[in-house]
Design a protein around this motif. Structure first.
Motif, PDB file in Angstrom:
ATOM      1  N   SER A  66       0.372  -1.060   0.268  1.00 51.14           N
ATOM      2  CA  SER A  66      -0.018  -0.306  -0.125  1.00 51.14           C
ATOM      3  C   SER A  66       0.520   1.533   0.245  1.00 51.14           C
ATOM      4  CB  SER A  66      -1.051  -0.197   0.895  1.00 51.14           C
ATOM      5  OG  SER A  66       0.047   0.214   2.686  1.00 51.14           O
ATOM      6  N   THR A  68       0.509   6.167  -0.645  1.00 50.53           N
ATOM      7  CA  THR A  68       0.079   7.061  -1.036  1.00 50.53           C
ATOM      8  C   THR A  68       0.689   7.660  -2.540  1.00 50.53           C
ATOM      9  OG1 THR A  68      -0.713   7.488   1.222  1.00 50.53           O
ATOM     10  CG2 THR A  68      -1.170   9.076  -0.361  1.00 50.53           C
ATOM     11  N   SER A  70      -0.330  11.101  -4.829  1.00 57.50           N
ATOM     12  CA  SER A  70      -0.240  12.752  -5.037  1.00 57.50           C
ATOM     13  C   SER A  70      -0.444  12.826  -6.424  1.00 57.50           C
ATOM     14  CB  SER A  70       0.439  12.841  -3.986  1.00 57.50           C
ATOM     15  OG  SER A  70       0.475  12.825  -2.243  1.00 57.50           O
ATOM     16  N   GLU A 126      -4.816  13.478  -2.988  1.00 56.56           N
ATOM     17  CA  GLU A 126      -4.521  12.447  -2.231  1.00 56.56           C
ATOM     18  C   GLU A 126      -5.162  10.740  -2.795  1.00 56.56           C
ATOM     19  OE1 GLU A 126      -2.857  12.350   1.654  1.00 56.56           O
ATOM     20  OE2 GLU A 126      -1.342  14.223   0.780  1.00 56.56           O
ATOM     21  N   GLU A 128      -4.279   6.662  -2.315  1.00 58.01           N
ATOM     22  CA  GLU A 128      -4.508   5.625  -1.560  1.00 58.01           C
ATOM     23  C   GLU A 128      -4.267   4.521  -2.640  1.00 58.01           C
ATOM     24  OE1 GLU A 128      -6.949   4.392   2.123  1.00 58.01           O
ATOM     25  OE2 GLU A 128      -6.013   6.218   2.739  1.00 58.01           O
ATOM     26  N   ARG A 148      -8.327   4.022  -4.669  1.00 56.71           N
ATOM     27  CA  ARG A 148      -9.435   5.246  -3.122  1.00 56.71           C
ATOM     28  C   ARG A 148      -8.732   6.819  -2.863  1.00 56.71           C
ATOM     29  NH1 ARG A 148     -13.678   1.646  -1.846  1.00 56.71           N
ATOM     30  NH2 ARG A 148     -12.822  -0.636  -2.051  1.00 56.71           N
ATOM     31  N   LYS A 150      -8.274   9.231  -1.148  1.00 57.98           N
ATOM     32  CA  LYS A 150      -8.135   9.391   0.674  1.00 57.98           C
ATOM     33  C   LYS A 150      -9.148   9.975   1.345  1.00 57.98           C
ATOM     34  CE  LYS A 150      -3.934   9.789   3.802  1.00 57.98           C
ATOM     35  NZ  LYS A 150      -2.522  10.480   3.909  1.00 57.98           N
ATOM     36  N   ASP A 151     -10.035  10.335   1.596  1.00 61.94           N
ATOM     37  CA  ASP A 151     -11.018  11.413   1.744  1.00 61.94           C
ATOM     38  C   ASP A 151     -12.090  10.518   2.289  1.00 61.94           C
ATOM     39  OD1 ASP A 151     -10.850  11.981  -0.503  1.00 61.94           O
ATOM     40  OD2 ASP A 151     -11.694  14.426  -0.358  1.00 61.94           O
ATOM     41  N   LYS A 153     -12.667   7.837   0.460  1.00 61.08           N
ATOM     42  CA  LYS A 153     -12.408   6.006   0.098  1.00 61.08           C
ATOM     43  C   LYS A 153     -13.238   5.540  -0.725  1.00 61.08           C
ATOM     44  CE  LYS A 153     -10.411   5.665   3.991  1.00 61.08           C
ATOM     45  NZ  LYS A 153      -8.110   5.734   3.935  1.00 61.08           N
TER      46      LYS A 153
END
Length: 246
Positions: A66, A68, A70, A126, A128, A148, A150-151, A153
């Protein structure tokens, strides 16, 4: 009541107009803009993918990777959303990392990649990214990669990558010259046994002997009744029966 107005027919553009519109479309995408100097470097592609990924985590059991993503200005399209090619590039990189976590440090290559574009990731957002093993075999590893927001999902993109493991050369003792000689001797021994049983059965049938009675015959007498394949083996020197009798 006035009659309905007939729809206006669209005029078909001429070839010259079609070429002009197509050129303006590509120019609006920045086709004519020269690339910066750092984009011409050999590692520019890998650096671009690594530049938007951060906070990577690897879970060994079960294998899971996993990180992140940007969404930077260098990774968006003309609509300020994450470029589809960048989604595929990240899916390949993260999927490869997950496949190596499951199969070890083996040489492998991407055989198939499919991506479902369900939603869009906007500029400066951002995402995921999570990759996990879908199926693992001796020569193939299938991974699934989810993107997905980040904020919220929310699932934006879903990729499935198939990696094929390169076959490794067998350096075990089974491939030694001594092992090869032993395998050849076993092949010759089994061939002799099969031919002897076949020759004896044909000889008994030809002489009208009962199945429980048979006499010893020399190799020269039974030589015409050999099968062609066995005769070829004798001819090339694999089998030498000059001093044997059935």
């Amino acid at each position: 009541m006035p009659p309905p107005v007939p729809p206006e027919e669209r005029r078909k553009p001429s070839p010259a107009e079609s070429r002009e519109w197509t050129q303006r479309f590509f120019q609006g995408l920045g086709v004519g803009v020269p690339l910066p100097a750092h984009a011409e470097l050999p590692a520019a592609y890998s650096a671009l993918v690594r530049g938007i990924l951060s906070s990577a985590a690897v879970s060994p059991a079960p294998p899971r990777v996993s990180c992140t993503l940007s969404v930077s200005p260098a990774a968006v399209n003309a609509y300020d959303t994450l470029h589809g090619g960048m989604v595929a590039a990240v899916a390949e990189a993260v999927g490869m990392a997950c496949a190596r976590a499951a199969a070890g440090d083996k040489e492998m290559f991407l055989g198939e990649l499919s991506t479902a574009y369900l939603s869009a990731a906007r500029l400066n957002s951002e995402v995921e990214v999570e990759a996990q093993i879908l199926r693992k075999g001796r020569s193939v590893v299938v991974t699934t990669v989810e993107f997905r927001l980040k904020d919220t999902k929310k699932l934006c993109y879903l990729s499935r990558a198939t990696f094929y493991i390169m076959p490794q050369p067998n350096t075990s003792r089974e491939d030694s010259p001594a092992a090869a000689v032993m395998r050849m001797r076993g092949f010759v021994r089994r061939t002799r046994q099969c031919v002897r049983r076949r020759v004896m059965a044909e000889s008994r049938e030809r002489r009208g002997m009962p199945s429980w009675s048979w006499r010893r015959s020399s190799v020269e007498e039974l030589r015409p009744h050999w099968s062609s394949s066995f005769g070829d083996l004798v001819a090339v020197g694999f089998i030498d029966l000059s001093s044997h009798s059935v």
